[in-house]
Design a protein around this motif. Structure first.
Motif, PDB file in Angstrom:
ATOM      1  N   LEU A 160      46.753  75.836-114.879  1.00  0.00           N
ATOM      2  CA  LEU A 160      47.046  76.034-113.453  1.00  0.00           C
ATOM      3  C   LEU A 160      48.553  76.080-113.166  1.00  0.00           C
ATOM      4  O   LEU A 160      49.029  75.596-112.137  1.00  0.00           O
ATOM      5  N   VAL A 161      49.317  76.709-114.063  1.00  0.00           N
ATOM      6  CA  VAL A 161      50.756  76.864-113.832  1.00  0.00           C
ATOM      7  C   VAL A 161      51.013  77.776-112.628  1.00  0.00           C
ATOM      8  O   VAL A 161      51.994  77.604-111.903  1.00  0.00           O
ATOM      9  N   SER A 162      50.120  78.726-112.401  1.00  0.00           N
ATOM     10  CA  SER A 162      50.267  79.587-111.220  1.00  0.00           C
ATOM     11  C   SER A 162      50.282  78.756-109.949  1.00  0.00           C
ATOM     12  O   SER A 162      51.076  79.020-109.027  1.00  0.00           O
ATOM     13  N   LEU A 163      49.415  77.748-109.876  1.00  0.00           N
ATOM     14  CA  LEU A 163      49.395  76.875-108.702  1.00  0.00           C
ATOM     15  C   LEU A 163      50.637  75.992-108.663  1.00  0.00           C
ATOM     16  O   LEU A 163      51.130  75.664-107.573  1.00  0.00           O
ATOM     17  N   ALA A 164      51.148  75.613-109.835  1.00  0.00           N
ATOM     18  CA  ALA A 164      52.388  74.819-109.863  1.00  0.00           C
ATOM     19  C   ALA A 164      53.541  75.618-109.275  1.00  0.00           C
ATOM     20  O   ALA A 164      54.353  75.097-108.499  1.00  0.00           O
ATOM     21  N   VAL A 165      53.650  76.905-109.634  1.00  0.00           N
ATOM     22  CA  VAL A 165      54.696  77.757-109.083  1.00  0.00           C
ATOM     23  C   VAL A 165      54.539  77.845-107.563  1.00  0.00           C
ATOM     24  O   VAL A 165      55.527  77.765-106.807  1.00  0.00           O
ATOM     25  N   ALA A 166      53.297  78.017-107.096  1.00  0.00           N
ATOM     26  CA  ALA A 166      53.056  78.137-105.664  1.00  0.00           C
ATOM     27  C   ALA A 166      53.342  76.828-104.936  1.00  0.00           C
ATOM     28  O   ALA A 166      53.935  76.833-103.846  1.00  0.00           O
ATOM     29  N   VAL A 167      52.930  75.698-105.519  1.00  0.00           N
ATOM     30  CA  VAL A 167      53.144  74.397-104.880  1.00  0.00           C
ATOM     31  C   VAL A 167      54.637  74.070-104.817  1.00  0.00           C
ATOM     32  O   VAL A 167      55.141  73.591-103.792  1.00  0.00           O
ATOM     33  N   VAL A 168      55.380  74.327-105.895  1.00  0.00           N
ATOM     34  CA  VAL A 168      56.826  74.067-105.893  1.00  0.00           C
ATOM     35  C   VAL A 168      57.495  74.906-104.813  1.00  0.00           C
ATOM     36  O   VAL A 168      58.362  74.425-104.063  1.00  0.00           O
ATOM     37  N   GLY A 169      57.108  76.178-104.710  1.00  0.00           N
ATOM     38  CA  GLY A 169      57.666  77.024-103.664  1.00  0.00           C
ATOM     39  C   GLY A 169      57.340  76.487-102.283  1.00  0.00           C
ATOM     40  O   GLY A 169      58.194  76.498-101.380  1.00  0.00           O
ATOM     41  N   ASP A 170      56.109  75.996-102.109  1.00  0.00           N
ATOM     42  CA  ASP A 170      55.702  75.454-100.821  1.00  0.00           C
ATOM     43  C   ASP A 170      56.503  74.196-100.473  1.00  0.00           C
ATOM     44  O   ASP A 170      56.933  74.015 -99.326  1.00  0.00           O
ATOM     45  N   VAL A 171      56.734  73.334-101.462  1.00  0.00           N
ATOM     46  CA  VAL A 171      57.501  72.111-101.234  1.00  0.00           C
ATOM     47  C   VAL A 171      58.955  72.436-100.902  1.00  0.00           C
ATOM     48  O   VAL A 171      59.572  71.794-100.029  1.00  0.00           O
ATOM     49  N   LEU A 172      59.517  73.457-101.571  1.00  0.00           N
ATOM     50  CA  LEU A 172      60.918  73.828-101.338  1.00  0.00           C
ATOM     51  C   LEU A 172      61.100  74.677-100.082  1.00  0.00           C
ATOM     52  O   LEU A 172      62.234  74.922 -99.659  1.00  0.00           O
ATOM     53  N   GLY A 173      60.015  75.152 -99.508  1.00  0.00           N
ATOM     54  CA  GLY A 173      60.112  75.859 -98.240  1.00  0.00           C
ATOM     55  C   GLY A 173      60.035  77.357 -98.308  1.00  0.00           C
ATOM     56  O   GLY A 173      59.979  78.021 -97.274  1.00  0.00           O
ATOM     57  N   SER A 174      60.022  77.953 -99.515  1.00  0.00           N
ATOM     58  CA  SER A 174      59.892  79.411 -99.638  1.00  0.00           C
ATOM     59  C   SER A 174      59.443  79.741-101.053  1.00  0.00           C
ATOM     60  O   SER A 174      59.741  79.000-101.999  1.00  0.00           O
ATOM     61  N   PRO A 175      58.729  80.879-101.238  1.00  0.00           N
ATOM     62  CA  PRO A 175      58.263  81.254-102.579  1.00  0.00           C
ATOM     63  C   PRO A 175      59.429  81.433-103.544  1.00  0.00           C
ATOM     64  O   PRO A 175      60.510  81.883-103.161  1.00  0.00           O
ATOM     65  N   ILE A 176      59.207  81.067-104.814  1.00  0.00           N
ATOM     66  CA  ILE A 176      60.259  81.198-105.821  1.00  0.00           C
ATOM     67  C   ILE A 176      59.982  82.351-106.775  1.00  0.00           C
ATOM     68  O   ILE A 176      60.670  82.500-107.781  1.00  0.00           O
ATOM     69  N   VAL A 177      58.963  83.166-106.471  1.00  0.00           N
ATOM     70  CA  VAL A 177      58.612  84.287-107.322  1.00  0.00           C
ATOM     71  C   VAL A 177      58.044  85.386-106.433  1.00  0.00           C
ATOM     72  O   VAL A 177      57.420  85.116-105.400  1.00  0.00           O
ATOM     73  N   GLU A 178      58.272  86.646-106.807  1.00  0.00           N
ATOM     74  CA  GLU A 178      57.736  87.754-106.022  1.00  0.00           C
ATOM     75  C   GLU A 178      56.235  87.907-106.238  1.00  0.00           C
ATOM     76  O   GLU A 178      55.477  88.187-105.312  1.00  0.00           O
ATOM     77  N   ARG A 179      55.819  87.709-107.487  1.00  0.00           N
ATOM     78  CA  ARG A 179      54.422  87.976-107.825  1.00  0.00           C
ATOM     79  C   ARG A 179      54.054  87.191-109.071  1.00  0.00           C
ATOM     80  O   ARG A 179      54.807  87.154-110.047  1.00  0.00           O
ATOM     81  N   VAL A 180      52.889  86.525-109.027  1.00  0.00           N
ATOM     82  CA  VAL A 180      52.331  85.831-110.195  1.00  0.00           C
ATOM     83  C   VAL A 180      50.995  86.478-110.509  1.00  0.00           C
ATOM     84  O   VAL A 180      50.141  86.611-109.620  1.00  0.00           O
ATOM     85  N   THR A 181      50.803  86.883-111.746  1.00  0.00           N
ATOM     86  CA  THR A 181      49.534  87.463-112.169  1.00  0.00           C
ATOM     87  C   THR A 181      48.950  86.625-113.292  1.00  0.00           C
ATOM     88  O   THR A 181      49.631  86.342-114.286  1.00  0.00           O
ATOM     89  N   VAL A 182      47.703  86.216-113.111  1.00  0.00           N
ATOM     90  CA  VAL A 182      46.997  85.395-114.094  1.00  0.00           C
ATOM     91  C   VAL A 182      45.931  86.244-114.766  1.00  0.00           C
ATOM     92  O   VAL A 182      45.091  86.855-114.082  1.00  0.00           O
ATOM     93  N   VAL A 183      45.951  86.276-116.090  1.00  0.00           N
ATOM     94  CA  VAL A 183      44.914  86.965-116.850  1.00  0.00           C
ATOM     95  C   VAL A 183      44.142  85.909-117.620  1.00  0.00           C
ATOM     96  O   VAL A 183      44.705  85.204-118.466  1.00  0.00           O
TER      97      VAL A 183
END
Length: 598
Positions: A160-183
């Protein structure tokens, strides 16, 4: 001596591997097997087997956590390793990254998401990394300059690293990546990622795909950075890294972050050859960076490697067929010894248990308990030693199930008839008797156990162990809670707790599981645990719990229930007798003197 110990456990690292264990024991003592595994990079079963060999030579204490004996200290001094200097950074613990306070909230939120997320499937080398590890992986992406911005490709994401990227962005106040793709191949994992990420503000795409086939064409060459934690085999590393290469943009200096578990030097050479064959180069390597829940065999840790593409990077991997996961590649069994009864049990290909996790979940086939000490590797066709439990063990033997006090007299046992079919020793109570029992047990109620009950269950199981095994007991409640939790992930049926009427404190615990005799195919119930806290009506609560456990058996068509009890546990023997259990087997134990090595 170093050579003898290495040969005794068939240690691929040879004498240097034994030296590393002695060095770690000198530096960390007293140290658990897990601590030594993390310090040396050797798997936990190997470290445990080495420890047993050192004890046979009186170089290591029998008490745990272990330390060197005076003779062991002399050997370490003779080898020139009597130096305890440790230069590991005390701030980052050697991981090179520290989670800043601002991301403590991210760790807490990810911990909650893990509790409600899909369970790990150990048969395909899954073992979820801790929430702290998830955040450290995101920090590694930031530290390397791969984020913020850009497109991230995750080749498999049971962590669930994709969710970690999203949660960190949410905590910091803005997304930290343009796009995350999970296969990933798992619809359950992908569905959970979609559900959670929908409200976090980060664009997360999911693609259900079997990575044994090349990536879909629309994913080729469109990503700036990739991350993967593949099956821990050379084939798994090549396959998942190949798919990562397929997804990256052409050209040098694109990053792949690669997590993997420690292996022997020869096995790691295979992995490094696969990396070089793909035209990748190592830019960074952090040992013990990843911490995992449930990956006990590797000490719960793995390394984190930062790879870069070059002008030679290319994936030539087509469709993949053949063994991929660790279990697929095993060719030998390992012999484990039950710490409770000294039975030796084989684990591995062709054995009744293909993994030690499965053995722990079911318990020792001779005494029903554990834990298990790893021993030597054996060929699949090697005949078992005299005391070993064979792979086709037909006799169902359950876990000891003591209670602190006798239970009130239930329905009387039925006498044995002269017919070929034995008469039942217990009958379902009539409705009025059942209602009277519930009345006597008030104010306490019963229900199916759930994950929130595990801390209380762990305490009960630890007390059961102390009653059954005395000084030899494994009485760490957390370990017992973890064991029951693993079983609970598979099925909660037959797990019953008694609690206060407001849904609060758990005051009693009963566990009955349904098993199948591997020889005959017959189904039977395994009466595993029963314990009740000190209450004024403790006996009534215990009787209600056991009655519900037996009613669970009847509802599932079970006609035989087996239970095992320590010879000194008189209260539980009384319970068995009052509920109509008949003695069926007797375990005999004989202690022999140790041979004089001279």
């Amino acid at each position: 001596m170093l050579t003898e110990v290495a040969d005794a456990v068939r240690l691929q690292e040879g004498p240097p591997g034994v030296r590393s264990v002695l060095r770690a024991l000198r530096r960390l003592a007293p140290a658990s097997t897990r601590d030594i595994s993390r310090a040396t990079g050797l798997p936990v079963p190997i470290v445990a087997a080495l420890g047993n060999e050192l004890r046979r030579r009186d170089l290591l204490t029998k008490e745990r956590p272990s330390r060197l004996t005076p003779a062991g200290l002399d050997v370490v001094a003779e080898l020139g390793m009597d130096l305890t200097l440790d230069a590991t950074c005390t701030t980052c613990d050697g991981r090179e990254l520290v989670i800043p306070d601002v991301l403590d909230e991210a760790v807490r939120r990810l911990s909650d998401l893990m509790e409600s997320g899909p369970a790990a499937d150990m048969s395909i080398d899954q073992s979820h990394c801790t929430p702290e590890t998830k955040v450290r992986r995101v920090l590694a992406l930031l530290a390397a300059g791969s984020l913020p911005g850009g497109n991230l490709l995750l080749i498999g994401d049971d962590d669930l690293v994709s969710l970690a990227v999203a949660v960190v962005g949410d905590v910091l106040g803005s997304p930290i990546v343009e796009r995350v793709t999970v296969v990933d191949i798992s619809p359950e994992i992908l569905g959970y990622i979609r559900k959670v990420s929908a409200g976090l503000g980060t664009r997360v795409e999911t693609v259900e795909h079997d990575l044994r086939q090349p990536l879909p064409a629309e994913l080729h060459g469109g990503f700036d950075v990739a991350m993967t934690d593949p099956p821990y085999t050379a084939e798994g590393a090549r396959l998942f890294l190949s798919r990562a290469v397929e997804g990256l943009r052409p050209g040098p200096s694109h990053s792949i972050f690669f997590s993997f578990g420690g292996k022997s030097p020869d096995e790691m050479l295979e992995v490094q050859r696969e990396i070089m064959a793909l035209g990748l180069v190592t830019n960074g390597y952090i040992r013990n960076f990843n911490e995992y829940r449930g990956s006990g065999i590797l000490g719960g840790v793995g390394f984190f490697q930062h790879l870069l593409t070059t002008t030679s990077t290319a994936s030539r991997q087509g469709d993949f067929e053949g063994p991929l996961y660790t279990g697929d590649k095993r060719t030998r069994q390992r012999e484990y010894t039950c710490a409770a009864c000294d039975a030796r049990v084989r684990v591995g290909p062709g054995a009744r248990w293909t993994s030690v996790a499965a053995l722990r979940d079911e318990g020792c086939p001779q005494c029903g308990k554990g834990p298990f000490r790893p021993g030597r590797l054996v060929a699949v066709d090697e005949p078992p030693t005299t005391l070993a439990v064979t792979v086709d063990e037909p006799a169902p033997v359950p876990v000891p199930a003591p209670v602190p006090a006798p239970i009130a007299t239930p329905a009387p046992a039925q006498s044995q008839s002269q017919s070929q079919s034995p008469q039942p020793g217990w009958q379902r109570p009539a409705p009025e008797h059942r209602a009277a029992l519930e009345q006597r047990a008030q104010p306490y109620l019963t229900r199916q156990a759930d994950e929130g009950d595990l801390p209380a269950i762990g305490e009960f199981e630890a007390e059961i162990a102390r009653i059954s095994f005395g000084e030899d007991a494994v009485d760490d409640p957390a370990r017992h809670a973890s064991r029951v939790g693993r079983s609970m992930e598979k099925s909660k049926e037959g797990m019953i707790v008694a609690h206060r009427p407001d849904g609060g404190e758990v005051v009693g615990w009963c566990w009955v599981s349904i098993n199948q005799n591997q020889m005959t195919g017959d189904r039977y119930a395994n009466f595993r645990s029963l314990a009740v806290a000190p209450l004024d009506n403790r006996a009534d609560v215990a009787e209600l719990l056991l009655t519900e456990g037996l009613e669970f058996c009847l509802a599932n068509g079970i006609t035989e229930v087996v239970g095992r009890v320590h010879v000194g546990n008189v209260p539980m023997r009384t319970v068995y007798r009052k509920f109509g259990f008949d003695p069926a087997t007797l375990t005999m134990k004989l202690r022999l003197p140790e041979e004089d090595p001279r």
